[in-house]
Design an enzyme around this catalytic site. Structure first.
Site, PDB file in Angstrom:
ATOM      1  N   ILE A 473       0.834  -1.215   0.000  1.00  0.00           N
ATOM      2  CA  ILE A 473       0.000   0.000   0.000  1.00  0.00           C
ATOM      3  C   ILE A 473       0.865   1.259   0.000  1.00  0.00           C
ATOM      4  CG2 ILE A 473      -1.955  -1.188   1.010  1.00  0.00           C
ATOM      5  CD1 ILE A 473      -1.332   0.129   3.697  1.00  0.00           C
ATOM      6  N   THR A 475       4.134   0.962   1.169  1.00  0.00           N
ATOM      7  CA  THR A 475       5.006   0.796   2.322  1.00  0.00           C
ATOM      8  C   THR A 475       6.387   0.267   1.976  1.00  0.00           C
ATOM      9  OG1 THR A 475       3.908  -1.314   2.568  1.00  0.00           O
ATOM     10  CG2 THR A 475       3.141   0.451   3.967  1.00  0.00           C
ATOM     11  N   ASN A 634      15.023  -2.951   5.918  1.00  0.00           N
ATOM     12  CA  ASN A 634      15.512  -1.942   4.982  1.00  0.00           C
ATOM     13  C   ASN A 634      15.334  -0.566   5.634  1.00  0.00           C
ATOM     14  OD1 ASN A 634      15.672   0.050   2.963  1.00  0.00           O
ATOM     15  ND2 ASN A 634      14.953  -1.353   1.365  1.00  0.00           N
ATOM     16  N   LYS A 636      15.841   2.299   4.668  1.00  0.00           N
ATOM     17  CA  LYS A 636      15.323   3.369   3.811  1.00  0.00           C
ATOM     18  C   LYS A 636      13.798   3.304   3.723  1.00  0.00           C
ATOM     19  CE  LYS A 636      16.576   5.663  -0.486  1.00  0.00           C
ATOM     20  NZ  LYS A 636      17.516   5.572  -1.621  1.00  0.00           N
ATOM     21  N   THR A 637      13.256   2.145   3.368  1.00  0.00           N
ATOM     22  CA  THR A 637      11.791   2.035   3.272  1.00  0.00           C
ATOM     23  C   THR A 637      11.164   2.113   4.675  1.00  0.00           C
ATOM     24  OG1 THR A 637      11.985  -0.379   3.246  1.00  0.00           O
ATOM     25  CG2 THR A 637      11.787   0.706   1.124  1.00  0.00           C
ATOM     26  N   LYS A 704       9.409  -6.774  13.486  1.00  0.00           N
ATOM     27  CA  LYS A 704       8.193  -6.329  14.175  1.00  0.00           C
ATOM     28  C   LYS A 704       7.229  -5.515  13.314  1.00  0.00           C
ATOM     29  CE  LYS A 704       9.554  -6.258  19.068  1.00  0.00           C
ATOM     30  NZ  LYS A 704       9.855  -5.375  20.222  1.00  0.00           N
ATOM     31  N   GLY A 707       4.833   0.018  10.000  1.00  0.00           N
ATOM     32  CA  GLY A 707       3.857   0.844   9.295  1.00  0.00           C
ATOM     33  C   GLY A 707       3.120   1.833  10.182  1.00  0.00           C
ATOM     34  N   GLU A 708       3.011   1.528  11.453  1.00  0.00           N
ATOM     35  CA  GLU A 708       2.141   2.328  12.312  1.00  0.00           C
ATOM     36  C   GLU A 708       2.844   3.025  13.472  1.00  0.00           C
ATOM     37  OE1 GLU A 708      -0.405  -1.169  12.111  1.00  0.00           O
ATOM     38  OE2 GLU A 708      -2.104   0.168  11.928  1.00  0.00           O
TER      39      GLU A 708
HETATM   40 MO1  MOS Z   1      -3.836  -0.362   9.124  1.00  0.00          MO
HETATM   41  S1  MOS Z   1      -5.146   0.932  10.098  1.00  0.00           S
HETATM   42  O1  MOS Z   1      -4.173  -1.825   9.943  1.00  0.00           O
HETATM   43  O2  MOS Z   1      -4.242  -0.349   7.514  1.00  0.00           O
END
Ligand code: MOS
Length: 742
Positions: A473, A475, A634, A636-637, A704, A707-708
């Protein structure tokens, strides 16, 4: 990068980057089909009631308009609400678009107009006359919360409010230092760049290919099958590239349903793209009203914690998030009480938005810790360290790892925290007050709760192919999966081709909860092990080697003393076999491990704000965030993920708010002009630090997920900095000028 170099842990640029920059990465609305029709949605003018009449004569008379579909003339769809269930929805009855004449929320889709051109469809939509009978409604959480209730049915993946422990009331009453405060957080909209869009290609014979903006192709596939009566094998959903989603695409959007409904009715290919304004009628981050109480002794040791929340949900579903639990988890405390309630409003069902629950729950906890620090006269960073805990007291389980102390230490050093003066309004630069704030962040370290699969293939063209129905998405999933496969075979990432975002590929759940790197990544690693074993076996057969001689795979070759020249390239082996060789790997959630320990990802965030004393303008000068997220595949990402989260945190703290006019029950600022997300001028210097964290128990790769966590802790660090600058504690986000000058 050459074959044989290690690739995991390297700051490799996105392998799909050039495609994106050159416009060769196609998004849902960019696919074409012969005779493609265009659709536009008509949205309800009222927030609640029913449709009494629909007049589509004028719309249908417009040249180029082909059909107007409403609940009165739509093709047959599933009658049961269960058919509209998706794999991640909360308990309750999902919204069924165009099902009946009832209006449940403002801007609900009430008709879809199909035209030869986008212009015809949109003009036609403006000409559909709909008459309504209005009913009383409530969109104001402050009014609705009088009828709040505790959710009865749990939601998968969401922890219910923890059981109380110790005796909060007695401990709080007896404590020498305490604070109790009420906070509110605003409803937010995801506002990803890519609009919800669906291109349905009619392949004939009730067969469709659906290019859809979603975080889960197979979730949408199942939904369309159930709701619209297709055979599963006749629905292929593709989401190869997704222009951001932040959780808005976890559940199928009504646009996917409506486009497919139109295609089914007309037996033609149809594209539907929502307008930016219509993006505000899909889902949103629930607004909350929270109460928090903290007490400590003179040394700053927490004696009592209570966190209570009422969050908005719709009439038809019980959206739930993990909001109050963090207060029982982040710091050591033996007397704790929690309450989590919902209140119904007449809106679409709120949904998950990046770090759902933690973004708002940890915000309030971390602001309250700052309040307590000032009540106790203790440095806010010091207060956090004095209440250090490495045990999950909510579930009474040890943690697999928690390198958050290193986060605090490294970020504080980098930020220069030791130069800070304690008192509010003690640092200034001309007419600007300077504020420094700190907050900690915590989020789940999830592994997908269902088997997650990937297939790797060594192809005769010398390429290593990775395939999974996972979504990237935005990421960096393409890139990290390529790195994992490249490392397994000792080849450069350039030799790896990754295919994602297609429901025909091996099973993956929705991309959410920051679990994809740990889950799909592990599946790829397992598939690589199996493929290497298969290739070794093939080589053994080809060279008629006895079982004893040791063979292994490295640098794209099978290596062993018994082989001619000590190594035979995989390409040679495949040429002899005459076909590609593939293997599939599956990652299972470690259920036994989950009963033995808890896993979380942590951060420490330091922010500097400058506040114009007269005008109340708040500028974020700089933020330093240190992250402990296990093994970083990574930097960078991963770093981009954290930076994105930090920018979003600035929005949460200072800008983002859905403003509903409760007389109409409608979000009024439904545009990028009026709903402000941080732009360049709003974002100061941002710095990300990844601290070392070795955690072999959290997931098989020690990963781990990032993304959040980048979002959690940013808004409270900013809010605490605003307090430090001004001496004003604004307990309502976003912190806007009017609140500060009030
Ligand atoms: Mo995330 S809010 O689990 O896309």
């Amino acid at each position: 990068m050459a074959d044989g170099d290690m690739t995991i842990g390297k700051p490799i640029s996105r392998i799909d980057g050039s495609k994106k920059v050159a416009g060769r990465a196609l998004y849902a609305a960019e696919y074409d089909a012969p005779g493609l029709l265009h659709a536009a949605v008509v949205s309800s003018r009222i927030a609640k009631g029913k449709i009494t009449a629909i007049d589509a004569i004028e719309a249908l008379a417009l040249p180029g308009v082909i059909a107007v579909l409403t609940h009165e003339n739509r093709p047959r769809v599933a009658a049961f609400r269960y058919a509209y269930k998706d794999t991640v929805g909360p308990p309750g009855g999902p919204f069924k678009p165009l099902h009946d004449g009832k209006i449940r929320f403002a801007d609900q889709p009430v008709a879809v107009v199909v035209g030869e051109t986008l212009e015809a469809a949109r003009d036609g939509a403006a000409l559909v006359r709909i008459t309504y009978e209005e009913e009383a409604f409530e969109t104001d959480l402050d009014a609705a919360k009088a009828a709040s209730f505790r959710p009865r049915l749990p939601r998968l993946g969401v922890k219910p409010a923890p059981k109380p422990r110790g005796d909060f009331d007695a401990a709080f009453a007896a404590a020498p230092i305490k604070i109790a405060a009420a906070y509110e957080t605003a409803a937010q909209h995801h506002n990803a760049m890519e609009l919800f869009a669906t291109t349905v290609v009619w392949e004939g014979e009730d067969k469709i290919t659906v290019y859809d903006k979603t975080q889960g192709s197979q979730n949408v596939q199942l939904y369309l099958k159930q709701a619209l009566g297709f055979k599963l094998k006749n629905v292929r959903v593709v989401n190869a590239f997704v222009g951001g989603a932040f959780g808005s695409g976890l559940r199928p959007a009504h646009s996917a349903f409506l486009a497919t409904l139109a295609a089914k009715h007309l037996k033609r290919s149809v594209r539907l793209v929502l307008t930016r304004a219509q993006m505000f009628s899909i889902t949103y981050r629930a607004d909350t009203r929270q109460e928090i109480a903290l007490a400590c002794d003179a040394e700053g040791r927490l004696l009592a914690v209570r966190h209570a929340c009422v969050a908005a949900t719709s009439r038809n579903e019980d959206q739930q998030e993990t909001i109050v639990n963090w207060a029982g988890l982040a710091y050591a405390c033996d007397n704790a009480a929690f309450d989590y309630q919902l209140a119904r409003v007449d809106t679409p069902t709120p949904g998950d938005m990046r770090a759902p629950g933690a973004a708002v729950g940890v915000h309030v906890l971390e602001c309250a810790m700052d309040e307590l620090a000032y009540a106790a006269g203790i440095d806010p960073l010091d207060l956090r360290l004095r209440n250090w805990v490495e045990h999950d007291q909510n579930d009474d389980l040890p943690l697999t790892s928690k390198a958050q102390k290193a986060c605090y230490a490294q970020a504080a050093e980098r930020f220069g925290w030791s130069e800070r003066s304690f008192g509010p309004r003690t640092m200034r630069d001309g007419h600007e007050l300077i504020g420094w704030g700190v907050a900690g962040g915590v989020w789940d370290a999830f592994v997908a709760p269902v088997p997650t699969r990937a297939r790797v293939t060594w192809r005769r063209d010398g390429r290593l192919e990775v395939a999974a129905a996972a979504s990237d998405i935005g990421t960096g999933t393409y890139t990290i999966l390529a790195q994992i496969a490249a490392e397994a075979f000792g080849v450069s990432v350039e030799r790896v081709e990754v295919r994602l975002g297609d429901s025909t590929l091996p099973f993956n759940p929705v991309e959410g909860g920051s679990w994809m790197a740990a889950s799909t990544g592990a599946a790829v690693a397992k598939a690589c092990d199996k493929l290497k074993a298969a290739l070794v076996k093939t080589a053994r057969k080809q060279f008629k080697l006895r079982g004893k001689s040791a063979l292994s795979v490295a640098r794209g070759a099978v290596i062993g003393e018994a082989l001619p020249g000590g190594a035979v390239s995989l390409n040679e082996i495949l040429a002899a076999v005459g076909q590609d060789i593939a293997a599939t790997g599956t990652n299972l959630p470690d259920l036994a491990g989950q009963r033995k320990h808890s896993s979380y990802v942590h951060s420490a965030v330091f922010a500097e704000v400058r506040v114009d004393e007269e005008l109340g303008v708040i500028r974020v000068k700089r933020i330093v965030s240190a992250i402990a997220a296990g093994r970083i595949l990574n930097p960078k990402t991963a770093g981009s993920q954290i930076i994105g989260g930090m920018v979003m945190g600035i929005g949460q703290a200072l800008h983002e708010e859905a403003q509903t006019d409760h007389r109409f029950g409608k979000v009024m600022n439904h545009s990028f002009q009026d709903y402000h997300v941080p732009a360049n001028a709003d974002v100061g210097d941002i710095e990300v630090i990844f601290v070392q964290e070795h955690d072999p128990d959290v997931s098989s790769l020690g990963v781990k997920g990032v993304g959040e966590i980048g979002l959690v802790g940013v808004a409270p660090a900013i809010a605490n900095a605003v307090f430090h600058a001004t001496g004003k504690r604004i307990r309502s986000t976003p912190i806007t000028i009017d609140k500060l000058l009030d």
